[in-house]
Design an enzyme around this catalytic site. Structure first.
Site, PDB file in Angstrom:
ATOM      1  N   HIS A 313       0.856  -1.191   0.000  1.00 44.44           N
ATOM      2  CA  HIS A 313       0.000   0.000   0.000  1.00 44.44           C
ATOM      3  C   HIS A 313       0.889   1.238   0.000  1.00 44.44           C
ATOM      4  O   HIS A 313       1.935   1.267   0.655  1.00 44.44           O
ATOM      5  CB  HIS A 313      -0.879  -0.014   1.251  1.00 44.44           C
ATOM      6  N   ASN A 314       0.505   2.272  -0.753  1.00 38.92           N
ATOM      7  CA  ASN A 314       1.315   3.495  -0.810  1.00 38.92           C
ATOM      8  C   ASN A 314       2.794   3.154  -1.022  1.00 38.92           C
ATOM      9  O   ASN A 314       3.678   3.638  -0.308  1.00 38.92           O
ATOM     10  CB  ASN A 314       1.161   4.316   0.480  1.00 38.92           C
ATOM     11  N   GLU A 343       1.272  -0.161  -5.493  1.00 39.80           N
ATOM     12  CA  GLU A 343       0.263   0.886  -5.685  1.00 39.80           C
ATOM     13  C   GLU A 343       0.917   2.154  -6.215  1.00 39.80           C
ATOM     14  O   GLU A 343       1.996   2.544  -5.767  1.00 39.80           O
ATOM     15  CB  GLU A 343      -0.450   1.189  -4.373  1.00 39.80           C
ATOM     16  N   ASP A 345      -0.284   6.062  -6.728  1.00 38.83           N
ATOM     17  CA  ASP A 345      -1.257   7.157  -6.617  1.00 38.83           C
ATOM     18  C   ASP A 345      -0.852   8.217  -7.640  1.00 38.83           C
ATOM     19  O   ASP A 345       0.143   8.917  -7.452  1.00 38.83           O
ATOM     20  CB  ASP A 345      -1.235   7.758  -5.210  1.00 38.83           C
ATOM     21  N   HIS A 358       1.304  11.118  -2.350  1.00 36.44           N
ATOM     22  CA  HIS A 358       0.088  11.022  -1.546  1.00 36.44           C
ATOM     23  C   HIS A 358      -0.620  12.364  -1.617  1.00 36.44           C
ATOM     24  O   HIS A 358      -0.231  13.322  -0.945  1.00 36.44           O
ATOM     25  CB  HIS A 358       0.433  10.643  -0.106  1.00 36.44           C
ATOM     26  N   GLU A 392      -4.246   4.187  -8.629  1.00 39.64           N
ATOM     27  CA  GLU A 392      -5.271   5.062  -8.073  1.00 39.64           C
ATOM     28  C   GLU A 392      -5.166   6.351  -8.876  1.00 39.64           C
ATOM     29  O   GLU A 392      -4.253   7.152  -8.698  1.00 39.64           O
ATOM     30  CB  GLU A 392      -5.047   5.313  -6.586  1.00 39.64           C
TER      31      GLU A 392
END
Length: 749
Positions: A313-314, A343, A345, A358, A392
């Site tokens: 994640h992230n 991931e 973003d 982020h 994302e």
């Protein structure tokens, strides 16, 4: 490398400085001159701490700041743990090649070392000297060359006269992390001081070390099988192995003796002495992890939904998710740790280039293009099985098209853009079929799109707003009308790259089970996943047997804390995404879950999670006798009196009924060879899902206990009998030669 080379150290903030790098004669230590507060000071690092050597400008630092040097002159060293890369440039291509090839060869040799050889290298990892060169003391007491004790002796010998006073001996004991009672230490010292000059030298010191390094528990075990002659025959070794639960022929027993015995005469007669027996138990053959499971041994031909998949994640973050820095190196580290789902973003960047960070926080930004290049370079270094890019997407249509162009241009044939030939496009393929392929997880346009613009909102307004609110709240991002509008639109170019992992809002279990869509993936926050498990656990298991689901941490955790992944695995969730940059028991469990099957990042779920209900699990009684520990690290090496009061805790992580923990008593002031001889007992109802975590902590009656080391593995990968456990640090690095010695017994109930 022994002669030394002038290498430029390329700094993270730009600029470079030439330094002389030289490999020391131990073949393990590299020294160079550094600067500390404007003063020159010698620095060094061990080859054992290098994770990878990367040629060219493949690190983030060299990409940004290495343009002044030719590509073929550049290379970087990636270290284990959290140490930053060392980015270097040589004077010429040949110099760079010598260092890259030489370090790679030395790393391979270190990996292939026996436990004895690892013990020999122990001090060089801590920058110790190489004095006392003719002395070698093995754990059983044989005299040979043992460089790890040499360094300790040299450091303890303050006046450098090659003689040890009692005070120097006490200092040495502290270096070895043992606080011996003065009366006992003085008694042992006097017994070995045959010259009576209150100094130990030569054979006196050899005797002292031999007696110091005894392993009584292994001597007792050896004596039980070898009898009065204190020599183990091939037949007696065969008896020991049979009691260990290992079927072994006489031929195999003789081969073990020839591999591990240190005495040449004994070896020629197919006999094993105490030292050889100890070396065998400290080798991979005596490890608690089933060595067959260090290779890919599971069926890799089942649909992706039948596997747990190591997920991050992230992934771009190196620290917390509010003010931490983003780095392409975080992707490299995750992929090297076996992660198969990363991931990204993605946000609008300047000059038409999308960035990864982020959103709406103080985290730094990195170019999407650079992330994809890093993934290309590292995706299949540790595992050949598919990598999933979880996008994302917060970009507008134009930069989405740029993202698609970058992925196609950089990843080339490795990017999956079409369903596999001969495969039903509505069903998920297997990891074996997708070897060396990179998949994109993201939103996808309907197949028969008619609007001339080629874009649309993929959800009805209520669903779209509900999903948007949840994700934005979870990730602590500011609401933005433009972002909400753009996030619901997908460019045809990006949509075309989504083949088997179409991201969709969760339709509800009833709808999903009535109309399964194997190629659709829904994401759940940890809170929503727990709610589903509590309310409809069995139905969620059935859903996860056909479709992939992704679970991610709550965004409200500013420090990027993780959740317990075990409860999500219990429900069959495959993509249980954790913050890889945040150490803790959660990441220990993740490392343990993906330890077997060659650490390839894919672990086949047990049949109860992907097949129709059949026979129930076989209940087991698990008895673990914690016998001893060896050379536990000092928690504060700068503090001379820092000696641990260790205890061992064994934890079972599995279905709720199996979760349990028990611990031994603590041992005062002995991190060198504490002995417990305590048996911890557990009942395990679903062993297929259980993880066993061994934790060593330093007891403190006035505050929280300090973490010393741990090791986690799946119960089905744990071997019975007398086993050594090689402990790991908080960030997963080896604490060698720190070990636990245990006896494991498993029986059906």
């Amino acid at each position: 490398m022994l002669q030394g080379s002038l290498l430029w150290k390329v700094k993270a903030r730009g600029g470079s400085r030439a330094r002389l790098f030289r490999l020391q004669e131990d073949g393990v230590t590299v020294c160079f001159e550094g600067r500390f507060r404007r003063a020159r000071s010698p620095q060094s690092f061990s080859v054992a701490l290098i994770e990878a050597v990367r040629e060219g400008r493949r690190s983030e630092g060299l990409r940004k700041h290495g343009a002044a040097f030719p590509e073929r002159h550049c290379f970087s060293l990636a270290f284990k743990g959290r140490r930053k890369n060392l980015d270097l440039a040589a004077r010429g291509e040949e110099d760079a090649r010598h260092w890259v090839q030489g370090l790679t060869k030395l790393m391979g040799r270190l990996q292939a070392m026996s436990q004895m050889e690892k013990l020999d290298q122990y001090p060089s990892r801590r920058g110790l000297g190489t004095g006392w060169g003719r002395l070698r003391v093995t754990p059983g007491g044989s005299l040979a060359r043992c460089s790890w004790i040499h360094g300790v002796l040299q450091r303890a010998d303050r006046n450098k006269d090659n003689k040890m006073s009692f005070r120097e001996v006490k200092n040495m004991l502290r270096m070895l992390n043992i606080d011996m009672d003065d009366v006992y230490a003085s008694k042992l010292f006097k017994e070995c001081d045959h010259s009576g000059n209150e100094r130990l030298e030569g054979r006196e010191l050899e005797e002292f070390c031999r007696r110091l390094l005894r392993r009584p528990e292994l001597e007792e075990l050896f004596g039980r099988y070898s009898g009065e002659d204190r020599v183990l025959s091939a037949e007696e070794l065969q008896d020991f192995l049979r009691d260990q639960g290992e079927e072994c022929s006489l031929r195999q027993a003789r081969a073990i003796i020839r591999t591990h015995e240190l005495n040449d005469k004994a070896k020629q007669q197919d006999l094993m002495m105490l030292d050889g027996f100890m070396m065998y138990l400290l080798s991979a053959a005596g490890d608690i992890l089933n060595q067959e499971h260090t290779k890919v041994h599971q069926d890799m031909s089942q649909p992706l939904s039948h596997y747990f998949i190591s997920s991050s994640h992230n992934t771009y973050l190196t620290r917390n998710q509010v003010g931490g820095s983003s780095s392409t190196e975080a992707y490299v580290r995750a992929l090297r740790a076996g992660c198969r789902c990363v991931e990204l973003d993605c946000w609008e960047g300047s000059d038409g280039e999308p960035v990864v960070y982020h959103g709406h926080t103080l985290t730094s930004k990195i170019l999407f293009r650079d992330v994809i290049e890093s993934i290309r370079d590292s995706a299949f270094e540790k595992s050949p099985y598919p990598v999933i890019l979880s996008l994302e997407n917060h970009c507008g249509l134009e930069q989405q098209a740029t993202m698609a162009r970058h992925m196609k241009a950089i990843l080339g044939d490795r990017l999956l853009t079409q369903p596999l030939q001969g495969q039903d496009p509505q069903n998920l393929p297997s990891p074996e079929q997708l070897k060396e392929k990179i998949l994109v997880k993201g939103k996808k346009l309907p197949e028969l799109w008619q609007e001339p613009q080629g874009v649309t909102s993929l959800l009805d307004p209520e669903e779209e707003e509900e999903e948007e609110e949840e994700e934005e709240e979870e990730k602590v991002q500011e609401r933005s009308p433009r972002r909400a509008k753009d996030a619901s639109q997908v460019s045809p170019e990006l949509s075309a790259l989504v083949v088997y992992c179409q991201a969709v809002p969760f339709p509800g279990l009833a709808q999903a089970l009535r109309h399964p869509r194997p190629c659709q993936v829904s994401s759940f926050s940890e809170r929503k996943a727990r709610k589903l498990i509590k309310e409809a656990g069995p139905a969620l298991v059935r859903y996860n047997a056909r479709q992939l689901s992704r679970v991610y941490p709550l965004g409200l955790k500013m420090n990027s804390a993780n959740y317990n992944p075990q409860e999500m695995w219990n429900a069959g969730c495959q993509l249980v995404a954790l913050n890889f940059q945040t150490p803790g028991y959660e990441m220990d469990l993740n490392a343990g879950r993906f330890l077997p099957n060659g650490r390839c990042g894919y672990v086949l779920k047990p049949p109860c999670l992907h097949s129709p209900p059949g026979e129930g699990s076989r209940r087991l009684a698990l008895h673990i006798r914690v016998i001893t520990a060896q050379q536990l690290p000092k928690l504060n090496r700068d503090k001379g009196s820092s000696i641990v009061d260790p205890f061992v805790r064994v934890e079972i992580h599995g279905v709720p009924a199996d979760c349990a923990k028990q611990q031994t008593h603590h041992k005062l002031n002995n991190g060198f060879n504490p002995r417990w001889e305590e048996t911890l007992r557990f009942q395990v109802r679903v062993p297929e899902l259980a993880l066993v975590r061994f934790v060593v902590e330093d007891y403190d009656s006035t505050s929280c206990n300090d973490f010393v080391g741990q090791f986690t593995l799946p119960l089905p990968s744990m071997r019975q009998g007398y086993r050594h456990i090689h402990l790991l640090s908080k960030d997963g690095a080896s604490l060698s030669p720190a070990t636990l010695f245990v006896h494991v017994r498993v029986k059906s109930l």
